[in-house]
Design an enzyme around this catalytic site. Structure first.
Site, PDB file in Angstrom:
ATOM      1  N   LEU A  70      10.973   1.656   7.310  1.00 31.97           N
ATOM      2  CA  LEU A  70      10.429   2.115   6.034  1.00 31.97           C
ATOM      3  C   LEU A  70      11.190   3.371   5.624  1.00 31.97           C
ATOM      4  CD1 LEU A  70       8.080   1.622   3.958  1.00 31.97           C
ATOM      5  CD2 LEU A  70       7.029   3.607   5.051  1.00 31.97           C
TER       6      LEU A  70
ATOM      7  N   LYS B 252       6.401  -1.825   1.944  1.00 31.18           N
ATOM      8  CA  LYS B 252       5.206  -1.276   2.582  1.00 31.18           C
ATOM      9  C   LYS B 252       4.063  -2.277   2.399  1.00 31.18           C
ATOM     10  CE  LYS B 252       3.302   3.364   3.293  1.00 31.18           C
ATOM     11  NZ  LYS B 252       3.374   3.346   4.738  1.00 31.18           N
TER      12      LYS B 252
ATOM     13  N   TYR C  68       0.827  -1.211   0.000  1.00 31.00           N
ATOM     14  CA  TYR C  68       0.000   0.000   0.000  1.00 31.00           C
ATOM     15  C   TYR C  68       0.856   1.253   0.000  1.00 31.00           C
ATOM     16  CZ  TYR C  68       0.828   1.057   4.981  1.00 31.00           C
ATOM     17  OH  TYR C  68       1.404   1.398   6.176  1.00 31.00           O
TER      18      TYR C  68
ATOM     19  N   ARG D  68       8.056   4.154  -4.722  1.00 29.42           N
ATOM     20  CA  ARG D  68       8.149   3.188  -3.612  1.00 29.42           C
ATOM     21  C   ARG D  68       7.143   2.051  -3.806  1.00 29.42           C
ATOM     22  NH1 ARG D  68       7.672   5.555   2.354  1.00 29.42           N
ATOM     23  NH2 ARG D  68       5.500   5.727   1.716  1.00 29.42           N
TER      24      ARG D  68
ATOM     25  N   GLU E 255      11.978   3.025  14.348  1.00 26.10           N
ATOM     26  CA  GLU E 255      11.030   4.025  13.836  1.00 26.10           C
ATOM     27  C   GLU E 255       9.761   3.962  14.671  1.00 26.10           C
ATOM     28  OE1 GLU E 255       9.653   3.070   9.854  1.00 26.10           O
ATOM     29  OE2 GLU E 255       9.649   0.930  10.308  1.00 26.10           O
TER      30      GLU E 255
ATOM     31  N   HIS F 200      -1.031 -21.293  -0.355  1.00 34.15           N
ATOM     32  CA  HIS F 200       0.043 -20.357  -0.023  1.00 34.15           C
ATOM     33  C   HIS F 200       0.825 -19.866  -1.237  1.00 34.15           C
ATOM     34  CE1 HIS F 200      -0.994 -21.528   3.998  1.00 34.15           C
ATOM     35  NE2 HIS F 200      -0.110 -20.682   4.506  1.00 34.15           N
TER      36      HIS F 200
ATOM     37  N   ARG G  63      -7.779 -20.421  -1.807  1.00 37.14           N
ATOM     38  CA  ARG G  63      -6.696 -20.252  -0.845  1.00 37.14           C
ATOM     39  C   ARG G  63      -5.632 -21.340  -0.963  1.00 37.14           C
ATOM     40  NH1 ARG G  63      -4.928 -21.788   4.170  1.00 37.14           N
ATOM     41  NH2 ARG G  63      -3.971 -20.125   5.409  1.00 37.14           N
TER      42      ARG G  63
HETATM   43  N1  PDD Z   1       2.772   5.200   7.191  1.00 33.97           N
HETATM   44  N2  PDD Z   1       7.366   4.134   9.040  1.00 33.97           N
HETATM   45  C1  PDD Z   1       6.236   3.403   8.974  1.00 33.97           C
HETATM   46  C2  PDD Z   1       6.219   2.060   9.621  1.00 33.97           C
HETATM   47  C3  PDD Z   1       5.103   3.910   8.306  1.00 33.97           C
HETATM   48  O1  PDD Z   1       3.993   3.166   8.233  1.00 33.97           O
HETATM   49  C4  PDD Z   1       5.158   5.207   7.723  1.00 33.97           C
HETATM   50  C5  PDD Z   1       3.993   5.813   7.003  1.00 33.97           C
HETATM   51  C6  PDD Z   1       6.356   5.934   7.826  1.00 33.97           C
HETATM   52  C7  PDD Z   1       6.517   7.301   7.214  1.00 33.97           C
HETATM   53  O2  PDD Z   1       6.610   7.214   5.815  1.00 33.97           O
HETATM   54  P1  PDD Z   1       6.106   8.392   4.859  1.00 33.97           P
HETATM   55  O3  PDD Z   1       6.839   9.613   5.254  1.00 33.97           O
HETATM   56  O4  PDD Z   1       6.457   7.926   3.495  1.00 33.97           O
HETATM   57  O5  PDD Z   1       4.619   8.511   5.065  1.00 33.97           O
HETATM   58  C8  PDD Z   1       7.437   5.362   8.480  1.00 33.97           C
HETATM   59  C9  PDD Z   1       1.560   5.619   6.516  1.00 33.97           C
HETATM   60  C10 PDD Z   1       1.321   7.088   6.577  1.00 33.97           C
HETATM   61  C11 PDD Z   1       0.403   4.793   7.049  1.00 33.97           C
HETATM   62  O6  PDD Z   1       0.630   3.611   7.285  1.00 33.97           O
HETATM   63  O7  PDD Z   1      -0.703   5.312   7.195  1.00 33.97           O
END
Ligand code: PDD
Length: 286
Positions: free
Chosen positions: A205, A149, A35, A54, A181, A104, A102
């Site tokens: 991320l 992501k 996503y 990304r 993070e 894997h 379903r």
């Molecule tokens: N999340 N780290 C994680 C684990 C994140 O899920 C996100 C962003 C970030 C920041 O990344 P960016 O600056 O590209 O938004 C760092 C989004 C906003 C979400 O899951 O809603």
């Protein structure tokens, strides 16, 4: 039709309540998808090309074929934002591997499912950017490829909920002694007037907001940045700490567990960055 409710699913524009997703969608069954969340500022997407880069990287690493071109996704973002009438918010985009009985392993010949919709900003987030946030610290129990992501956000969801339960706004993940993070944000600290943040490898991320701070915002403020791992002892010496993300923007951290950061108020470096970042958003970025 409620305009804000507009959605895109596979080949059509529709409304969120009209989207029909199969229970056999692998996103639903396995969390088998990726996503992106892109900021909408003043009726325009901000840094969309960064998010799309990304997204395609995440799909490549997950071996999800790209069945839609970046240009087409850019156009759909534009239509969704315009039709929704939402001026300030975000576009959510997810791509799952597809729908199949379903099993894997990857089923042959399935098509990825693409879902997109627009959400309005939560006004509470803006207050937090002004007043500062409190965070708790947690062990990072995620897998070792959180640079993808993916939809698998259980540790992030549980971490954010635990923070909320403790009256905090986010949780910072640590692997052993090392700061990673937030649950949906990257983290920075200021010491001796220099901005420090962890290098973006597979264990965090590579946030777009983070990237923009390192490449555009901090340099334009004349502040030096260093990408280096941060341990608990180093973090304790921070003059300022802040978290960044698409929906968070830049939010000063004023308390970590029971410890007050600096004088417990948003510091001068973070204020300057917020101001420049607001300028960059107002200018716009493709
Ligand atoms: N999340 N780290 C994680 C684990 C994140 O899920 C996100 C962003 C970030 C920041 O990344 P960016 O600056 O590209 O938004 C760092 C989004 C906003 C979400 O899951 O809603």
């Amino acid at each position: 039709m409620e305009r804000k409710n507009i959605a895109f699913y596979n080949h059509e524009f529709t409304t969120l309540d009209n989207v029909r997703i199969s229970p056999l969608d692998r996103g639903y069954i396995f969390g088998d998808g990726v996503y992106e969340v892109t900021k909408v500022h003043d009726g325009r997407c901000f840094a969309l090309s960064y998010h799309l880069d990304r997204l395609y990287r995440s799909m490549r690493l997950m071996q999800i074929p790209a069945t839609i071109a970046p240009d087409e996704l850019t156009e759909i973002h534009g239509v969704l934002v315009e039709e929704s009438g939402i001026r300030n918010g975000s576009v959510y985009l997810q791509v799952t591997r597809g729908t199949a009985p379903r099993t894997h392993t990857f089923p042959a010949g399935i098509q990825p499912n693409i879902l997109m919709f627009v959400q309005e900003d939560n006004p509470h987030k803006q207050e937090l950017a002004a007043s500062g946030v409190k965070v708790i610290t947690l062990d990072d129990i995620r897998w070792e490829h959180v640079d993808i992501k993916s939809l698998n956000l259980i540790p992030n969801v549980l971490g954010a909920q635990q923070a909320k339960k403790k009256g905090a706004d986010d949780a910072l993940f640590f692997r052993g002694d090392e700061l990673m993070e937030g649950t949906s944000s990257n983290v920075f600290m200021v010491r001796d007037g220099i901005i420090w943040t962890r290098p973006a490898d597979e264990r965090i991320l590579k946030g777009i907001t983070r990237q923009l701070i390192l490449t555009k915002v901090a340099p334009s403020c004349g502040v030096t940045t260093i990408e280096r791992t941060i341990d608990r002892e180093y973090l304790a010496k921070a003059e300022e700490v802040f978290i960044t993300g698409t929906t968070t923007g830049i939010a000063p951290v004023v308390q970590i567990d029971k410890t007050i950061v600096g004088d417990g108020k948003p510091g001068p470096v973070v204020r300057k960055l917020q101001e420049r970042y607001a300028g960059l958003m107002a200018e716009g970025l493709p």
